[in-house]
Design an enzyme around this catalytic site. Sequence first.
Site, PDB file in Angstrom:
ATOM      1  N   ASP A  83       0.848  -1.181   0.000  1.00 60.86           N
ATOM      2  CA  ASP A  83       0.000   0.000   0.000  1.00 60.86           C
ATOM      3  C   ASP A  83       0.896   1.247   0.000  1.00 60.86           C
ATOM      4  O   ASP A  83       2.089   1.164   0.313  1.00 60.86           O
ATOM      5  CB  ASP A  83      -0.883  -0.046   1.257  1.00 60.86           C
ATOM      6  CG  ASP A  83      -1.743   1.176   1.441  1.00 60.86           C
ATOM      7  OD1 ASP A  83      -2.383   1.605   0.465  1.00 60.86           O
ATOM      8  OD2 ASP A  83      -1.767   1.714   2.562  1.00 60.86           O
ATOM      9  N   ASP A  85      -0.435   5.042   0.972  1.00 62.60           N
ATOM     10  CA  ASP A  85      -0.763   6.051   1.983  1.00 62.60           C
ATOM     11  C   ASP A  85      -0.633   5.485   3.395  1.00 62.60           C
ATOM     12  O   ASP A  85      -1.177   4.414   3.690  1.00 62.60           O
ATOM     13  CB  ASP A  85      -2.178   6.574   1.765  1.00 62.60           C
ATOM     14  CG  ASP A  85      -2.310   7.375   0.487  1.00 62.60           C
ATOM     15  OD1 ASP A  85      -3.018   8.384   0.500  1.00 62.60           O
ATOM     16  OD2 ASP A  85      -1.704   6.983  -0.535  1.00 62.60           O
TER      17      ASP A  85
END
Length: 293
Positions: A83, A85
């Site tokens: 991922d 963020d």
Amino acid sequence: MLIATLIAADQLQKGELSSAADRLTDAGGKISRISDIIDGKAADIFLEGELATSRDVLSAESAAIDFVVQPSEHREKKLLISDMDSTMITVECIDELAGYAGIKDQIAEITERAMLGELDFEEALRGRVALLAGLDISAIDRCLAEKVEIMPGAETLVKTMAARGTKTILVSGGFTRFADPVARKIGFSVAEANILAEADGILTGKLTGAIVDAQRKAELLKQSAKSAGLSLDQCMAVGDGANDIPMIALAGMGVAYRAKPKAAQAADAAIKHNDLRALLYIQGIGSQHWMND
């Protein structure tokens, strides 16, 4: 054979290592070897025992130490998917971008609930993007320059694994306008994210193309592993929120990095005290082999 790795936020003391070994032994583990302390902060305990039991025993420790227990086979991974963020960067891009529209608090509240798994991801994403309608796209470049910071240890992790032949993939429920430059900076070979629609230099409040959600992240992991001729046991997935859970659960080593509770519960390892270089230690890669930032 299992390997229990201890990574201290500061310095790992021999007494802390001995205490962890005693806990594992008391829980029925048969320890065959304890490594030297590497870089003053990490060490491995090699043992025969039950994986779940060993993890439970060490999770009870309260010191500023991250504990990871895993099978010895396929310890060093050949595919890394992460991922973006709050994992590879320190912020949630949509929240920071909303600040340039004067609605950061409003959007951040929705983001937090989505990452906790309290809201449907796609519905929450489209709703937040709609609130950005009318924002000049120049705000994206300003946001990248002024707000987006790379997570400590991210470049060392990704560049070191890439140099050792690992396939590296950045997958984000955020936006390509952020993911593409972040991937280039950190050293990911592939990036996939959502596309913000724009017209005449203005955000329309819409998205273009298919949504990158939890299911897409998991699908990308499976497809990438298959195309590389790898088993899922040879893959590492890293994330922090509810939409990362499917890929974290699929990977041979699913890592929750400073994560929300649901993601931490689904993961094989939860890194709470260290930066992303901890993911190199759990693969048995000490600092003498790192490609530094």
